[in-house]
Design a protein around this motif. Structure first.
Motif, PDB file in Angstrom:
ATOM      1  N   ALA A  13     -20.471 -14.869 -28.273  1.00  0.00           N
ATOM      2  CA  ALA A  13     -19.195 -15.060 -27.576  1.00  0.00           C
ATOM      3  C   ALA A  13     -19.036 -16.490 -27.061  1.00  0.00           C
ATOM      4  CB  ALA A  13     -19.081 -14.067 -26.423  1.00  0.00           C
ATOM      5  N   ASP A  14     -20.119 -17.082 -26.554  1.00  0.00           N
ATOM      6  CA  ASP A  14     -20.020 -18.450 -26.039  1.00  0.00           C
ATOM      7  C   ASP A  14     -19.713 -19.443 -27.150  1.00  0.00           C
ATOM      8  OD1 ASP A  14     -20.429 -17.845 -23.362  1.00  0.00           O
ATOM      9  OD2 ASP A  14     -22.609 -17.921 -23.576  1.00  0.00           O
ATOM     10  N   ALA A  15     -20.330 -19.269 -28.299  1.00  0.00           N
ATOM     11  CA  ALA A  15     -20.063 -20.168 -29.429  1.00  0.00           C
ATOM     12  C   ALA A  15     -18.625 -20.006 -29.919  1.00  0.00           C
ATOM     13  CB  ALA A  15     -21.044 -19.893 -30.563  1.00  0.00           C
ATOM     14  N   TYR A  16     -18.149 -18.780 -29.961  1.00  0.00           N
ATOM     15  CA  TYR A  16     -16.756 -18.556 -30.374  1.00  0.00           C
ATOM     16  C   TYR A  16     -15.784 -19.167 -29.366  1.00  0.00           C
ATOM     17  CZ  TYR A  16     -12.483 -16.325 -31.893  1.00  0.00           C
ATOM     18  OH  TYR A  16     -11.192 -16.109 -32.326  1.00  0.00           O
ATOM     19  N   ALA A  17     -16.094 -19.041 -28.071  1.00  0.00           N
ATOM     20  CA  ALA A  17     -15.239 -19.628 -27.041  1.00  0.00           C
ATOM     21  C   ALA A  17     -15.200 -21.147 -27.180  1.00  0.00           C
ATOM     22  CB  ALA A  17     -15.736 -19.228 -25.658  1.00  0.00           C
ATOM     23  N   LYS A  18     -16.326 -21.765 -27.526  1.00  0.00           N
ATOM     24  CA  LYS A  18     -16.347 -23.212 -27.755  1.00  0.00           C
ATOM     25  C   LYS A  18     -15.482 -23.583 -28.950  1.00  0.00           C
ATOM     26  CE  LYS A  18     -20.736 -24.235 -25.605  1.00  0.00           C
ATOM     27  NZ  LYS A  18     -22.106 -24.731 -25.784  1.00  0.00           N
ATOM     28  N   ASP A  19     -15.502 -22.747 -29.998  1.00  0.00           N
ATOM     29  CA  ASP A  19     -14.636 -23.000 -31.161  1.00  0.00           C
ATOM     30  C   ASP A  19     -13.162 -22.940 -30.770  1.00  0.00           C
ATOM     31  OD1 ASP A  19     -16.762 -23.370 -32.850  1.00  0.00           O
ATOM     32  OD2 ASP A  19     -16.737 -21.311 -33.624  1.00  0.00           O
ATOM     33  N   VAL A  20     -12.832 -22.000 -29.911  1.00  0.00           N
ATOM     34  CA  VAL A  20     -11.447 -21.880 -29.448  1.00  0.00           C
ATOM     35  C   VAL A  20     -11.057 -23.114 -28.634  1.00  0.00           C
ATOM     36  CG1 VAL A  20      -9.868 -20.558 -27.988  1.00  0.00           C
ATOM     37  CG2 VAL A  20     -11.431 -19.363 -29.521  1.00  0.00           C
ATOM     38  N   ILE A  21     -11.952 -23.567 -27.770  1.00  0.00           N
ATOM     39  CA  ILE A  21     -11.679 -24.768 -26.972  1.00  0.00           C
ATOM     40  C   ILE A  21     -11.484 -25.976 -27.886  1.00  0.00           C
ATOM     41  CG2 ILE A  21     -12.692 -26.404 -25.334  1.00  0.00           C
ATOM     42  CD1 ILE A  21     -14.057 -23.986 -24.003  1.00  0.00           C
ATOM     43  N   LEU A  22     -12.344 -26.128 -28.878  1.00  0.00           N
ATOM     44  CA  LEU A  22     -12.239 -27.272 -29.789  1.00  0.00           C
ATOM     45  C   LEU A  22     -10.998 -27.208 -30.662  1.00  0.00           C
ATOM     46  CD1 LEU A  22     -15.962 -27.704 -30.859  1.00  0.00           C
ATOM     47  CD2 LEU A  22     -14.636 -29.112 -29.280  1.00  0.00           C
ATOM     48  N   SER A  23     -10.513 -26.006 -30.934  1.00  0.00           N
ATOM     49  CA  SER A  23      -9.308 -25.898 -31.754  1.00  0.00           C
ATOM     50  C   SER A  23      -8.076 -26.424 -31.021  1.00  0.00           C
ATOM     51  CB  SER A  23      -9.079 -24.451 -32.191  1.00  0.00           C
ATOM     52  OG  SER A  23      -8.659 -23.658 -31.101  1.00  0.00           O
ATOM     53  N   ASP A  24      -8.158 -26.525 -29.709  1.00  0.00           N
ATOM     54  CA  ASP A  24      -7.030 -27.044 -28.925  1.00  0.00           C
ATOM     55  C   ASP A  24      -6.832 -28.538 -29.138  1.00  0.00           C
ATOM     56  OD1 ASP A  24      -4.892 -26.988 -27.162  1.00  0.00           O
ATOM     57  OD2 ASP A  24      -6.156 -27.319 -25.411  1.00  0.00           O
ATOM     58  N   PHE A  25      -7.848 -29.229 -29.641  1.00  0.00           N
ATOM     59  CA  PHE A  25      -7.751 -30.672 -29.839  1.00  0.00           C
ATOM     60  C   PHE A  25      -7.167 -31.042 -31.196  1.00  0.00           C
ATOM     61  CE2 PHE A  25     -11.434 -30.284 -26.859  1.00  0.00           C
ATOM     62  CZ  PHE A  25     -10.747 -30.724 -25.746  1.00  0.00           C
ATOM     63  N   ASP A  26      -6.844 -30.064 -32.034  1.00  0.00           N
ATOM     64  CA  ASP A  26      -6.289 -30.347 -33.365  1.00  0.00           C
ATOM     65  C   ASP A  26      -4.889 -30.932 -33.271  1.00  0.00           C
ATOM     66  OD1 ASP A  26      -8.598 -29.428 -34.509  1.00  0.00           O
ATOM     67  OD2 ASP A  26      -7.800 -27.428 -34.937  1.00  0.00           O
ATOM     68  N   LYS A  27      -4.025 -30.242 -32.563  1.00  0.00           N
ATOM     69  CA  LYS A  27      -2.629 -30.665 -32.425  1.00  0.00           C
ATOM     70  C   LYS A  27      -2.211 -30.523 -30.965  1.00  0.00           C
ATOM     71  CE  LYS A  27      -1.501 -27.675 -35.650  1.00  0.00           C
ATOM     72  NZ  LYS A  27      -0.701 -26.758 -36.426  1.00  0.00           N
ATOM     73  N   PRO A  28      -1.211 -31.257 -30.533  1.00  0.00           N
ATOM     74  CA  PRO A  28      -0.722 -31.060 -29.164  1.00  0.00           C
ATOM     75  C   PRO A  28      -0.070 -29.687 -29.009  1.00  0.00           C
ATOM     76  CG  PRO A  28       0.279 -33.014 -30.168  1.00  0.00           C
ATOM     77  CD  PRO A  28      -0.556 -32.348 -31.210  1.00  0.00           C
ATOM     78  N   GLY A  29      -0.217 -29.124 -27.856  1.00  0.00           N
ATOM     79  CA  GLY A  29       0.390 -27.826 -27.588  1.00  0.00           C
ATOM     80  C   GLY A  29      -0.621 -26.707 -27.743  1.00  0.00           C
ATOM     81  N   ASP A  30      -0.145 -25.494 -27.535  1.00  0.00           N
ATOM     82  CA  ASP A  30      -1.015 -24.324 -27.565  1.00  0.00           C
ATOM     83  C   ASP A  30      -0.975 -23.576 -28.885  1.00  0.00           C
ATOM     84  OD1 ASP A  30      -1.683 -24.834 -24.919  1.00  0.00           O
ATOM     85  OD2 ASP A  30       0.000 -23.651 -24.163  1.00  0.00           O
ATOM     86  N   ASP A  31      -0.153 -24.015 -29.822  1.00  0.00           N
ATOM     87  CA  ASP A  31       0.010 -23.281 -31.076  1.00  0.00           C
ATOM     88  C   ASP A  31      -1.279 -23.193 -31.877  1.00  0.00           C
ATOM     89  OD1 ASP A  31       2.653 -22.870 -30.463  1.00  0.00           O
ATOM     90  OD2 ASP A  31       3.348 -24.614 -31.607  1.00  0.00           O
ATOM     91  N   ASP A  32      -2.094 -24.237 -31.871  1.00  0.00           N
ATOM     92  CA  ASP A  32      -3.318 -24.222 -32.648  1.00  0.00           C
ATOM     93  C   ASP A  32      -4.334 -23.219 -32.095  1.00  0.00           C
ATOM     94  OD1 ASP A  32      -3.373 -25.826 -30.457  1.00  0.00           O
ATOM     95  OD2 ASP A  32      -4.448 -27.479 -31.382  1.00  0.00           O
ATOM     96  N   VAL A  33      -4.393 -23.077 -30.787  1.00  0.00           N
ATOM     97  CA  VAL A  33      -5.299 -22.099 -30.182  1.00  0.00           C
ATOM     98  C   VAL A  33      -4.833 -20.687 -30.507  1.00  0.00           C
ATOM     99  CG1 VAL A  33      -6.179 -21.210 -27.987  1.00  0.00           C
ATOM    100  CG2 VAL A  33      -5.950 -23.664 -28.326  1.00  0.00           C
ATOM    101  N   LEU A  34      -3.540 -20.463 -30.346  1.00  0.00           N
ATOM    102  CA  LEU A  34      -3.005 -19.131 -30.641  1.00  0.00           C
ATOM    103  C   LEU A  34      -3.162 -18.785 -32.113  1.00  0.00           C
ATOM    104  CD1 LEU A  34       0.226 -19.248 -28.459  1.00  0.00           C
ATOM    105  CD2 LEU A  34      -1.917 -18.069 -27.974  1.00  0.00           C
ATOM    106  N   ALA A  35      -2.980 -19.750 -32.990  1.00  0.00           N
ATOM    107  CA  ALA A  35      -3.122 -19.492 -34.423  1.00  0.00           C
ATOM    108  C   ALA A  35      -4.554 -19.119 -34.770  1.00  0.00           C
ATOM    109  CB  ALA A  35      -2.692 -20.712 -35.216  1.00  0.00           C
ATOM    110  N   LYS A  36      -5.533 -19.794 -34.149  1.00  0.00           N
ATOM    111  CA  LYS A  36      -6.927 -19.484 -34.429  1.00  0.00           C
ATOM    112  C   LYS A  36      -7.277 -18.079 -33.969  1.00  0.00           C
ATOM    113  CE  LYS A  36     -11.724 -20.679 -33.625  1.00  0.00           C
ATOM    114  NZ  LYS A  36     -12.063 -19.925 -34.781  1.00  0.00           N
ATOM    115  N   VAL A  37      -6.928 -17.765 -32.731  1.00  0.00           N
ATOM    116  CA  VAL A  37      -7.306 -16.448 -32.188  1.00  0.00           C
ATOM    117  C   VAL A  37      -6.535 -15.353 -32.919  1.00  0.00           C
ATOM    118  CG1 VAL A  37      -7.252 -15.017 -30.119  1.00  0.00           C
ATOM    119  CG2 VAL A  37      -7.971 -17.391 -29.966  1.00  0.00           C
TER     120      VAL A  37
END
Length: 77
Positions: free
Chosen positions: A46-70
């Motif tokens: 779970a911790d590694a997956y949470a880190k992946d979610v955090i890092l996905s936020d740096f792809d593009k501005p906004g929250d769309d990239d995080v929501l798309a990943k999850v």
């Protein structure tokens, strides 16, 4: 230093502090979202997956990239 200069520095320091606080809040939110999604997915890392979610936020501005990943990971199950 004039009063105007000291006020300007104070506003800049407040802005910098506010931006750091917002950054930490968004990272904490994304971590909690990642931990929640990892639990739904039944992942043992779970911790590694949470880190992946955090890092996905740096792809593009906004929250769309995080929501798309999850969302993508949840619908793939």
């Amino acid at each position: 230093m004039t009063t105007f200069d000291s006020r300007e520095q104070a506003y800049e320091a407040k802005f910098r502090n506010d931006q750091e606080t917002l950054f930490r809040i968004h990272n904490r939110r994304n971590k909690l979202l990642g931990l929640w999604a990892a639990e739904l997915l039944g992942r043992s890392d779970a911790d590694a997956y949470a880190k992946d979610v955090i890092l996905s936020d740096f792809d593009k501005p906004g929250d769309d990239d995080v929501l798309a990943k999850v969302l993508g990971d949840l619908t793939a199950v």
